[in-house]
Design a protein around this motif. Structure first.
Motif, PDB file in Angstrom:
ATOM      1  N   GLY A 127      38.953  65.505  48.192  1.00 11.31           N
ATOM      2  CA  GLY A 127      39.480  65.727  49.534  1.00 11.31           C
ATOM      3  C   GLY A 127      40.800  66.476  49.576  1.00 11.31           C
ATOM      4  O   GLY A 127      41.274  66.853  50.656  1.00 11.31           O
ATOM      5  N   SER A 128      41.412  66.701  48.414  1.00 12.14           N
ATOM      6  CA  SER A 128      42.717  67.388  48.448  1.00 12.14           C
ATOM      7  C   SER A 128      43.016  68.038  47.104  1.00 12.14           C
ATOM      8  O   SER A 128      42.373  67.748  46.089  1.00 12.14           O
ATOM      9  CB  SER A 128      43.842  66.394  48.800  1.00 12.14           C
ATOM     10  OG  SER A 128      43.975  65.420  47.782  1.00 12.14           O
ATOM     11  N   GLY A 129      43.982  68.935  47.136  1.00  8.46           N
ATOM     12  CA  GLY A 129      44.580  69.496  45.927  1.00  8.46           C
ATOM     13  C   GLY A 129      43.581  70.089  44.944  1.00  8.46           C
ATOM     14  O   GLY A 129      42.669  70.847  45.308  1.00  8.46           O
TER      15      GLY A 129
ATOM     16  N   ARG B 244      39.166  58.317  49.206  1.00 13.55           N
ATOM     17  CA  ARG B 244      39.317  57.226  50.184  1.00 13.55           C
ATOM     18  C   ARG B 244      39.393  57.710  51.619  1.00 13.55           C
ATOM     19  O   ARG B 244      38.913  57.042  52.529  1.00 13.55           O
ATOM     20  CB  ARG B 244      40.590  56.419  49.842  1.00 13.55           C
ATOM     21  CG  ARG B 244      40.485  55.633  48.558  1.00 13.55           C
ATOM     22  CD  ARG B 244      41.823  55.064  48.151  1.00 13.55           C
ATOM     23  NE  ARG B 244      42.795  56.143  47.925  1.00 13.55           N
ATOM     24  CZ  ARG B 244      44.054  55.968  47.584  1.00 13.55           C
ATOM     25  NH1 ARG B 244      44.519  54.741  47.426  1.00 13.55           N
ATOM     26  NH2 ARG B 244      44.854  56.985  47.387  1.00 13.55           N
ATOM     27  N   ARG B 245      40.004  58.874  51.866  1.00 16.30           N
ATOM     28  CA  ARG B 245      40.244  59.312  53.255  1.00 16.30           C
ATOM     29  C   ARG B 245      39.119  60.229  53.751  1.00 16.30           C
ATOM     30  O   ARG B 245      39.031  61.391  53.341  1.00 16.30           O
ATOM     31  CB  ARG B 245      41.585  60.032  53.342  1.00 16.30           C
ATOM     32  CG  ARG B 245      42.791  59.105  53.179  1.00 16.30           C
ATOM     33  CD  ARG B 245      44.066  59.886  52.998  1.00 16.30           C
ATOM     34  NE  ARG B 245      44.060  60.660  51.760  1.00 16.30           N
ATOM     35  CZ  ARG B 245      44.966  61.581  51.427  1.00 16.30           C
ATOM     36  NH1 ARG B 245      45.948  61.842  52.248  1.00 16.30           N
ATOM     37  NH2 ARG B 245      44.880  62.228  50.281  1.00 16.30           N
ATOM     38  N   ALA B 246      38.316  59.684  54.668  1.00 15.45           N
ATOM     39  CA  ALA B 246      37.133  60.417  55.145  1.00 15.45           C
ATOM     40  C   ALA B 246      37.509  61.755  55.768  1.00 15.45           C
ATOM     41  O   ALA B 246      36.834  62.768  55.555  1.00 15.45           O
ATOM     42  CB  ALA B 246      36.374  59.557  56.154  1.00 15.45           C
TER      43      ALA B 246
ATOM     44  N   HIS C 248      51.650  73.951  44.618  1.00 13.08           N
ATOM     45  CA  HIS C 248      51.056  73.520  45.888  1.00 13.08           C
ATOM     46  C   HIS C 248      50.177  72.283  45.724  1.00 13.08           C
ATOM     47  O   HIS C 248      49.068  72.230  46.245  1.00 13.08           O
ATOM     48  CB  HIS C 248      50.253  74.650  46.542  1.00 13.08           C
ATOM     49  CG  HIS C 248      51.015  75.939  46.666  1.00 13.08           C
ATOM     50  ND1 HIS C 248      52.290  75.997  47.194  1.00 13.08           N
ATOM     51  CD2 HIS C 248      50.695  77.201  46.315  1.00 13.08           C
ATOM     52  CE1 HIS C 248      52.715  77.254  47.168  1.00 13.08           C
ATOM     53  NE2 HIS C 248      51.779  77.996  46.636  1.00 13.08           N
ATOM     54  N   THR C 249      50.649  71.309  44.964  1.00 14.59           N
ATOM     55  CA  THR C 249      49.872  70.077  44.787  1.00 14.59           C
ATOM     56  C   THR C 249      50.738  68.856  45.094  1.00 14.59           C
ATOM     57  O   THR C 249      51.961  68.875  44.924  1.00 14.59           O
ATOM     58  CB  THR C 249      49.334  69.938  43.345  1.00 14.59           C
ATOM     59  OG1 THR C 249      50.443  69.918  42.434  1.00 14.59           O
ATOM     60  CG2 THR C 249      48.373  71.063  42.981  1.00 14.59           C
ATOM     61  N   GLU C 250      50.043  67.791  45.475  1.00 18.53           N
ATOM     62  CA  GLU C 250      50.706  66.502  45.673  1.00 18.53           C
ATOM     63  C   GLU C 250      51.326  66.027  44.356  1.00 18.53           C
ATOM     64  O   GLU C 250      52.407  65.447  44.332  1.00 18.53           O
ATOM     65  CB  GLU C 250      49.679  65.483  46.180  1.00 18.53           C
ATOM     66  CG  GLU C 250      50.206  64.086  46.414  1.00 18.53           C
ATOM     67  CD  GLU C 250      51.207  64.010  47.556  1.00 18.53           C
ATOM     68  OE1 GLU C 250      51.190  64.904  48.430  1.00 18.53           O
ATOM     69  OE2 GLU C 250      52.015  63.050  47.571  1.00 18.53           O
TER      70      GLU C 250
HETATM   71  P1  NAP Z   1      46.066  64.866  44.959  1.00 17.91           P
HETATM   72  O1  NAP Z   1      45.849  65.961  45.935  1.00 17.91           O
HETATM   73  O2  NAP Z   1      46.835  63.676  45.400  1.00 17.91           O
HETATM   74  O3  NAP Z   1      44.663  64.420  44.368  1.00 17.91           O
HETATM   75  C1  NAP Z   1      44.331  63.104  44.044  1.00 17.91           C
HETATM   76  C2  NAP Z   1      43.065  62.768  44.788  1.00 17.91           C
HETATM   77  O4  NAP Z   1      42.578  61.500  44.336  1.00 17.91           O
HETATM   78  C3  NAP Z   1      43.258  62.671  46.298  1.00 17.91           C
HETATM   79  O5  NAP Z   1      42.287  63.465  46.935  1.00 17.91           O
HETATM   80  C4  NAP Z   1      43.036  61.192  46.599  1.00 17.91           C
HETATM   81  O6  NAP Z   1      42.385  61.061  47.871  1.00 17.91           O
HETATM   82  C5  NAP Z   1      42.134  60.762  45.451  1.00 17.91           C
HETATM   83  N1  NAP Z   1      42.287  59.350  45.135  1.00 17.91           N
HETATM   84  C6  NAP Z   1      43.439  58.714  44.824  1.00 17.91           C
HETATM   85  N2  NAP Z   1      43.199  57.424  44.629  1.00 17.91           N
HETATM   86  C7  NAP Z   1      41.864  57.251  44.796  1.00 17.91           C
HETATM   87  C8  NAP Z   1      41.011  56.129  44.718  1.00 17.91           C
HETATM   88  N3  NAP Z   1      41.488  54.914  44.441  1.00 17.91           N
HETATM   89  N4  NAP Z   1      39.684  56.305  44.955  1.00 17.91           N
HETATM   90  C9  NAP Z   1      39.201  57.534  45.250  1.00 17.91           C
HETATM   91  N5  NAP Z   1      39.958  58.625  45.336  1.00 17.91           N
HETATM   92  C10 NAP Z   1      41.276  58.476  45.108  1.00 17.91           C
HETATM   93  O7  NAP Z   1      46.819  65.408  43.660  1.00 17.91           O
HETATM   94  P2  NAP Z   1      46.615  66.676  42.694  1.00 17.91           P
HETATM   95  O8  NAP Z   1      47.980  67.025  42.246  1.00 17.91           O
HETATM   96  O9  NAP Z   1      45.750  67.693  43.287  1.00 17.91           O
HETATM   97  O10 NAP Z   1      45.893  65.986  41.435  1.00 17.91           O
HETATM   98  C11 NAP Z   1      44.495  66.135  41.209  1.00 17.91           C
HETATM   99  C12 NAP Z   1      44.172  65.784  39.772  1.00 17.91           C
HETATM  100  O11 NAP Z   1      44.850  66.679  38.881  1.00 17.91           O
HETATM  101  C13 NAP Z   1      44.583  64.393  39.357  1.00 17.91           C
HETATM  102  O12 NAP Z   1      43.643  63.869  38.441  1.00 17.91           O
HETATM  103  C14 NAP Z   1      45.889  64.632  38.661  1.00 17.91           C
HETATM  104  O13 NAP Z   1      46.216  63.595  37.774  1.00 17.91           O
HETATM  105  C15 NAP Z   1      45.581  65.927  37.941  1.00 17.91           C
HETATM  106  N6  NAP Z   1      46.774  66.655  37.532  1.00 17.91           N
HETATM  107  C16 NAP Z   1      47.541  67.293  38.454  1.00 17.91           C
HETATM  108  C17 NAP Z   1      48.631  68.031  38.041  1.00 17.91           C
HETATM  109  C18 NAP Z   1      49.474  68.798  39.021  1.00 17.91           C
HETATM  110  O14 NAP Z   1      50.307  69.612  38.616  1.00 17.91           O
HETATM  111  N7  NAP Z   1      49.291  68.586  40.309  1.00 17.91           N
HETATM  112  C19 NAP Z   1      48.974  68.088  36.677  1.00 17.91           C
HETATM  113  C20 NAP Z   1      48.188  67.399  35.773  1.00 17.91           C
HETATM  114  C21 NAP Z   1      47.081  66.696  36.200  1.00 17.91           C
HETATM  115  P3  NAP Z   1      42.537  59.720  48.756  1.00 17.91           P
HETATM  116  O15 NAP Z   1      44.003  59.391  48.765  1.00 17.91           O
HETATM  117  O16 NAP Z   1      41.973  60.111  50.073  1.00 17.91           O
HETATM  118  O17 NAP Z   1      41.702  58.694  48.070  1.00 17.91           O
END
Ligand code: NAP
Ligand code: HXC
Length: 266
Positions: A21-23, A44-46, A195-197
């Motif tokens: 749903g994001s990122g 989690r967020r529909a 541009h990521t959370e």
């Molecule tokens: P993000 O947008 O916050 O992505 C995390 C996603 O996981 C959200 O869509 C969130 O949606 C979902 N999520 C969290 N808890 C959950 C749960 N209990 N059940 C189901 N879904 C759940 O962050 P992002 O930065 O794009 O990260 C995405 C992935 O890349 C992650 O695995 C992160 O560890 C990895 N990563 C990111 C970076 C970076 O630079 N951003 C670097 C290394 C690794 P809901 O809250 O709606 O559930």
């Protein structure tokens, strides 16, 4: 952004993306759909899932949404079963759902540590386990999104680092156990992605520029660049690759903990 891969690499296949749903997860879902795969989005967020699904459908693809917490194994199993039934198959699983925040180990509560391990590591197991009966029908591909913190010691992220290290080990164990079912299991380990959370949480404020300056390739990566690695691992080009971790980090892991220690030193 266009992919370097030929179009329709994944036409006729079906994928499930957690965190879709994001990122980065949303980017991966859109990239798999752009290659012709039907895609199920789980998070989690529909409303966030529906936004991504609408974009996929508007681009001519097919998507379904499952508002499910990956920690709830029974709900995960129902969602995976429903998606596989609706699509008639399941070929690809990408585990991108994760939680993280900066916290010193000394003040992190047991529940804070557990919450992140439950989401990242146990959630990944729940999804892989539920997908196994469907993936083994024709063989398939699992890609787990880990992080360079899985191997690089990093201050303020012991919970996420331990969870991602667990995912990296799970990747190799499942790759071995499920190879005979023609299921490949690999990981993509991103470094800092713009541009990521994730980076908003891990390098907030002026830390962002200072972290960016330390990346050997001189910039943050893009979501698109992580997606290209995932498409590669799901494609026939990676047919003999399993148990691998592909770093998409601009060389950041080569520096070890240095950049993080410098940020904390001020
Ligand atoms: P993000 O947008 O916050 O992505 C995390 C996603 O996981 C959200 O869509 C969130 O949606 C979902 N999520 C969290 N808890 C959950 C749960 N209990 N059940 C189901 N879904 C759940 O962050 P992002 O930065 O794009 O990260 C995405 C992935 O890349 C992650 O695995 C992160 O560890 C990895 N990563 C990111 C970076 C970076 O630079 N951003 C670097 C290394 C690794 P809901 O809250 O709606 O559930
Ligand atoms: C200290 C914290 C905290 C913080 C939460 N906790 N935030 N502790 N500092 N900033 C503690 C809470 O106090 C609680 O412990 C426990 O964690 C669980 O908190 P909840 O809010 O009840 O958990 P939950 O609703 O399940 O939410 C999970 C979450 C949340 C991880 C805490 O932030 C979340 O949903 N995040 C998803 C989005 C996300 O994090 N995206 C970035 C992924 S980036 P107590 O003891 O009080 O009960 C990423 C980069 C990877 O993963 C690179 C590094 C490996």
């Amino acid at each position: 952004m266009a992919s370097v891969f030929v179009p329709d690499l994944l036409r006729g296949q079906a994928a499930l993306v957690t965190g879709g749903g994001s990122g980065i997860g949303a980017g991966i879902a859109r990239a798999l759909a752009a290659q012709g795969a039907q895609v199920a989005l789980l998070g989690r967020r529909a409303e966030k899932l529906q936004e991504v699904a609408a974009a996929i459908v508007a681009a001519g693809g097919q998507a379904r949404c499952y508002a499910v917490d990956v920690r709830h194994d029974d709900r995960v199993a129902e969602a995976v079963q429903d998606a596989a039934s609706a699509f008639g198959r399941l070929d690809i699983v990408v585990n991108a759902a994760a939680g993280n925040f900066l916290a010193p180990a000394a003040s992190l509560s047991a529940n804070g540590f557990r919450a992140v391990v439950d989401i990242d590591l146990c959630g990944t197991f729940n999804v892989c386990r539920a997908a196994l009966p469907h993936l083994r029908v024709r063989g398939g591909s699992i890609v787990n999104i880990t992080a360079i913190q899985a191997s690089v010691p990093t201050p303020l992220q012991c919970h996420a680092g331990a969870a991602k290290a667990g995912m990296a080990k799970l990747t190799r164990d499942l790759a071995l156990e499920w190879a005979s079912a023609r299921i490949r299991v690999n990981a993509v380990a991103p470094g800092p992605i713009e541009h990521t959370e994730g980076m908003a949480r891990l390098a907030p404020g002026e830390w962002a520029e200072r972290m960016r300056a330390r990346v050997p390739l001189g910039r943050y990566g893009s979501i698109h660049e992580v997606c290209e690695a995932v498409v590669f691992l799901c494609s026939p080009a990676a047919a003999f690759i399993t148990g691998a971790t592909l770093l998409v980090d601009g060389g950041t892991a080569l520096l070890g903990a240095g950049p993080w220690l410098d940020l904390m030193a001020g």
